[in-house]
Design a protein around this motif. Sequence first.
Motif, PDB file in Angstrom:
ATOM      1  N   GLN A  23       0.937  -1.250  -0.169  1.00  0.00           N
ATOM      2  CA  GLN A  23       0.055   0.065  -0.025  1.00  0.00           C
ATOM      3  C   GLN A  23       0.827   1.141   0.045  1.00  0.00           C
ATOM      4  OE1 GLN A  23      -3.337   0.483  -0.536  1.00  0.00           O
ATOM      5  NE2 GLN A  23      -2.915   2.709  -0.355  1.00  0.00           N
ATOM      6  N   LEU A  24       1.797   1.294   0.922  1.00  0.00           N
ATOM      7  CA  LEU A  24       2.758   2.489   0.744  1.00  0.00           C
ATOM      8  C   LEU A  24       3.459   2.639  -0.519  1.00  0.00           C
ATOM      9  CD1 LEU A  24       4.325   1.759   4.606  1.00  0.00           C
ATOM     10  CD2 LEU A  24       2.555   4.001   3.557  1.00  0.00           C
ATOM     11  N   ASP A  25       3.933   1.556  -1.052  1.00  0.00           N
ATOM     12  CA  ASP A  25       4.655   1.522  -2.464  1.00  0.00           C
ATOM     13  C   ASP A  25       3.623   2.500  -3.551  1.00  0.00           C
ATOM     14  OD1 ASP A  25       6.826   0.409  -1.434  1.00  0.00           O
ATOM     15  OD2 ASP A  25       6.442  -1.416  -2.343  1.00  0.00           O
ATOM     16  N   ALA A  26       2.414   1.754  -3.427  1.00  0.00           N
ATOM     17  CA  ALA A  26       1.346   2.388  -4.333  1.00  0.00           C
ATOM     18  C   ALA A  26       1.091   4.082  -4.082  1.00  0.00           C
ATOM     19  CB  ALA A  26      -0.025   1.707  -4.271  1.00  0.00           C
ATOM     20  N   GLU A  27       1.286   4.272  -2.603  1.00  0.00           N
ATOM     21  CA  GLU A  27       1.085   5.736  -2.413  1.00  0.00           C
ATOM     22  C   GLU A  27       2.438   6.490  -2.751  1.00  0.00           C
ATOM     23  OE1 GLU A  27       0.024   6.286   1.836  1.00  0.00           O
ATOM     24  OE2 GLU A  27      -1.182   4.692   1.401  1.00  0.00           O
ATOM     25  N   LEU A  28       3.749   5.947  -2.672  1.00  0.00           N
ATOM     26  CA  LEU A  28       4.756   6.524  -3.056  1.00  0.00           C
ATOM     27  C   LEU A  28       4.795   6.842  -4.544  1.00  0.00           C
ATOM     28  CD1 LEU A  28       7.297   4.554  -0.961  1.00  0.00           C
ATOM     29  CD2 LEU A  28       7.007   7.164  -0.706  1.00  0.00           C
ATOM     30  N   ILE A  29       4.351   5.737  -5.283  1.00  0.00           N
ATOM     31  CA  ILE A  29       4.222   5.918  -6.963  1.00  0.00           C
ATOM     32  C   ILE A  29       3.425   6.992  -7.316  1.00  0.00           C
ATOM     33  CG2 ILE A  29       3.408   4.781  -8.824  1.00  0.00           C
ATOM     34  CD1 ILE A  29       6.223   3.841  -8.083  1.00  0.00           C
ATOM     35  N   ASP A  30       2.372   7.336  -6.527  1.00  0.00           N
ATOM     36  CA  ASP A  30       1.349   8.261  -6.703  1.00  0.00           C
ATOM     37  C   ASP A  30       1.913   9.838  -6.344  1.00  0.00           C
ATOM     38  OD1 ASP A  30      -1.447   9.367  -7.534  1.00  0.00           O
ATOM     39  OD2 ASP A  30      -1.334  10.108  -5.494  1.00  0.00           O
ATOM     40  N   LEU A  31       2.678   9.750  -5.375  1.00  0.00           N
ATOM     41  CA  LEU A  31       3.497  10.976  -5.034  1.00  0.00           C
ATOM     42  C   LEU A  31       4.500  11.501  -6.069  1.00  0.00           C
ATOM     43  CD1 LEU A  31       3.961  10.492  -1.177  1.00  0.00           C
ATOM     44  CD2 LEU A  31       2.403  12.091  -2.114  1.00  0.00           C
ATOM     45  N   PHE A  32       5.281  10.216  -6.521  1.00  0.00           N
ATOM     46  CA  PHE A  32       6.305  10.462  -7.632  1.00  0.00           C
ATOM     47  C   PHE A  32       5.551  10.967  -8.779  1.00  0.00           C
ATOM     48  CE2 PHE A  32       8.995   7.115  -5.261  1.00  0.00           C
ATOM     49  CZ  PHE A  32      10.051   8.455  -4.846  1.00  0.00           C
ATOM     50  N   ARG A  33       4.291  10.378  -9.130  1.00  0.00           N
ATOM     51  CA  ARG A  33       3.662  10.752 -10.447  1.00  0.00           C
ATOM     52  C   ARG A  33       3.362  12.552 -10.248  1.00  0.00           C
ATOM     53  NH1 ARG A  33      -1.274  12.477 -10.749  1.00  0.00           N
ATOM     54  NH2 ARG A  33      -1.850  11.491  -9.054  1.00  0.00           N
ATOM     55  N   ARG A  34       2.928  12.632  -9.204  1.00  0.00           N
ATOM     56  CA  ARG A  34       2.677  14.227  -8.750  1.00  0.00           C
ATOM     57  C   ARG A  34       3.868  15.001  -8.940  1.00  0.00           C
ATOM     58  NH1 ARG A  34      -0.944  14.439  -3.634  1.00  0.00           N
ATOM     59  NH2 ARG A  34      -0.337  12.386  -3.369  1.00  0.00           N
ATOM     60  N   ARG A  35       5.070  14.491  -8.358  1.00  0.00           N
ATOM     61  CA  ARG A  35       6.182  15.173  -8.292  1.00  0.00           C
ATOM     62  C   ARG A  35       6.701  15.478  -9.820  1.00  0.00           C
ATOM     63  NH1 ARG A  35      11.748  15.815  -8.058  1.00  0.00           N
ATOM     64  NH2 ARG A  35      12.581  16.595  -5.991  1.00  0.00           N
ATOM     65  N   PHE A  36       6.798  14.603 -10.641  1.00  0.00           N
ATOM     66  CA  PHE A  36       6.881  14.612 -12.134  1.00  0.00           C
ATOM     67  C   PHE A  36       6.106  15.484 -12.769  1.00  0.00           C
ATOM     68  CE2 PHE A  36       9.778  11.392 -10.997  1.00  0.00           C
ATOM     69  CZ  PHE A  36      10.983  11.522 -11.926  1.00  0.00           C
ATOM     70  N   ALA A  37       4.811  15.517 -12.308  1.00  0.00           N
ATOM     71  CA  ALA A  37       4.019  16.614 -12.977  1.00  0.00           C
ATOM     72  C   ALA A  37       4.412  18.047 -12.824  1.00  0.00           C
ATOM     73  CB  ALA A  37       2.479  16.245 -12.358  1.00  0.00           C
ATOM     74  N   CYS A  38       5.122  18.190 -11.512  1.00  0.00           N
ATOM     75  CA  CYS A  38       5.718  19.471 -11.120  1.00  0.00           C
ATOM     76  C   CYS A  38       6.741  19.810 -12.408  1.00  0.00           C
ATOM     77  CB  CYS A  38       6.185  19.352  -9.846  1.00  0.00           C
ATOM     78  SG  CYS A  38       4.925  19.691  -8.739  1.00  0.00           S
ATOM     79  N   MET A  39       7.218  18.880 -12.461  1.00  0.00           N
ATOM     80  CA  MET A  39       8.495  18.815 -13.678  1.00  0.00           C
ATOM     81  C   MET A  39       8.018  19.322 -14.682  1.00  0.00           C
ATOM     82  SD  MET A  39      11.092  18.420 -11.625  1.00  0.00           S
ATOM     83  CE  MET A  39      10.109  18.999 -10.483  1.00  0.00           C
ATOM     84  N   ASP A  40       6.762  18.641 -15.287  1.00  0.00           N
ATOM     85  CA  ASP A  40       6.240  19.082 -16.384  1.00  0.00           C
ATOM     86  C   ASP A  40       5.589  20.750 -16.458  1.00  0.00           C
ATOM     87  OD1 ASP A  40       6.386  16.584 -17.708  1.00  0.00           O
ATOM     88  OD2 ASP A  40       4.244  16.197 -16.761  1.00  0.00           O
ATOM     89  N   ALA A  41       5.268  21.081 -15.464  1.00  0.00           N
ATOM     90  CA  ALA A  41       4.806  22.583 -15.053  1.00  0.00           C
ATOM     91  C   ALA A  41       6.285  23.411 -15.247  1.00  0.00           C
ATOM     92  CB  ALA A  41       4.135  22.632 -13.744  1.00  0.00           C
ATOM     93  N   ALA A  42       7.205  22.954 -14.531  1.00  0.00           N
ATOM     94  CA  ALA A  42       8.588  23.701 -14.763  1.00  0.00           C
ATOM     95  C   ALA A  42       9.073  23.812 -16.179  1.00  0.00           C
ATOM     96  CB  ALA A  42       9.561  22.983 -13.652  1.00  0.00           C
ATOM     97  N   ALA A  43       8.641  22.812 -16.935  1.00  0.00           N
ATOM     98  CA  ALA A  43       9.293  22.482 -18.302  1.00  0.00           C
ATOM     99  C   ALA A  43       8.661  23.677 -19.090  1.00  0.00           C
ATOM    100  CB  ALA A  43       9.267  21.326 -18.866  1.00  0.00           C
ATOM    101  N   ARG A  44       7.198  23.602 -18.805  1.00  0.00           N
ATOM    102  CA  ARG A  44       6.461  24.756 -19.635  1.00  0.00           C
ATOM    103  C   ARG A  44       6.565  26.070 -19.165  1.00  0.00           C
ATOM    104  NH1 ARG A  44       1.876  26.264 -16.999  1.00  0.00           N
ATOM    105  NH2 ARG A  44       1.775  24.421 -15.872  1.00  0.00           N
ATOM    106  N   ILE A  45       7.122  26.311 -17.846  1.00  0.00           N
ATOM    107  CA  ILE A  45       7.139  27.681 -17.366  1.00  0.00           C
ATOM    108  C   ILE A  45       8.551  28.510 -17.725  1.00  0.00           C
ATOM    109  CG2 ILE A  45       7.246  28.954 -15.040  1.00  0.00           C
ATOM    110  CD1 ILE A  45       5.089  27.151 -13.968  1.00  0.00           C
ATOM    111  N   LYS A  46       9.548  27.502 -17.522  1.00  0.00           N
ATOM    112  CA  LYS A  46      10.913  27.980 -17.533  1.00  0.00           C
ATOM    113  C   LYS A  46      11.231  28.316 -19.276  1.00  0.00           C
ATOM    114  CE  LYS A  46      12.922  25.593 -13.813  1.00  0.00           C
ATOM    115  NZ  LYS A  46      13.776  24.500 -13.337  1.00  0.00           N
ATOM    116  N   GLN A  47      11.647  29.714 -19.527  1.00  0.00           N
ATOM    117  CA  GLN A  47      11.560  30.102 -21.100  1.00  0.00           C
ATOM    118  C   GLN A  47      13.034  29.799 -21.340  1.00  0.00           C
ATOM    119  OE1 GLN A  47       9.198  31.169 -22.574  1.00  0.00           O
ATOM    120  NE2 GLN A  47       8.118  30.469 -21.036  1.00  0.00           N
TER     121      GLN A  47
END
Length: 103
Positions: A23-47
């Motif tokens: 269960q904790l592994d599944a939660e960690l994967i979801d947290l990593f998914r959200r962390r990588f979504a932040c990288m998507d946002a950073a790539a979009r924002i950084k010029q």
Amino acid sequence: MTVTTETINQIRDMKHVREAVDQLDAELIDLFRRRFACMDAAARIKQDRKAVRDEGRKAEVLANVKRLAEQASIPVPTMAAIWEMLVETSISYEMQKWDQLRK
């Protein structure tokens, strides 16, 4: 099952330990998914592509993780090594996203 320190302390057999770990592994994967979504946002924002690698921010993240690991009484060197790999992977991922967005 919600895995908390309290529920973990009540576990009395390996079957339930393994269920909690899964269960904790599944939660960690979801947290990593959200962390990588932040990288998507950073790539979009950084010029500027050069802004993707920010050594000052990397040092800040690693210092924060070491402090949090110490407060949590978990192995600081291990957490630092894991986060070093995570941050470098995140930078690589963000650079790829940055390039994809600007093709």
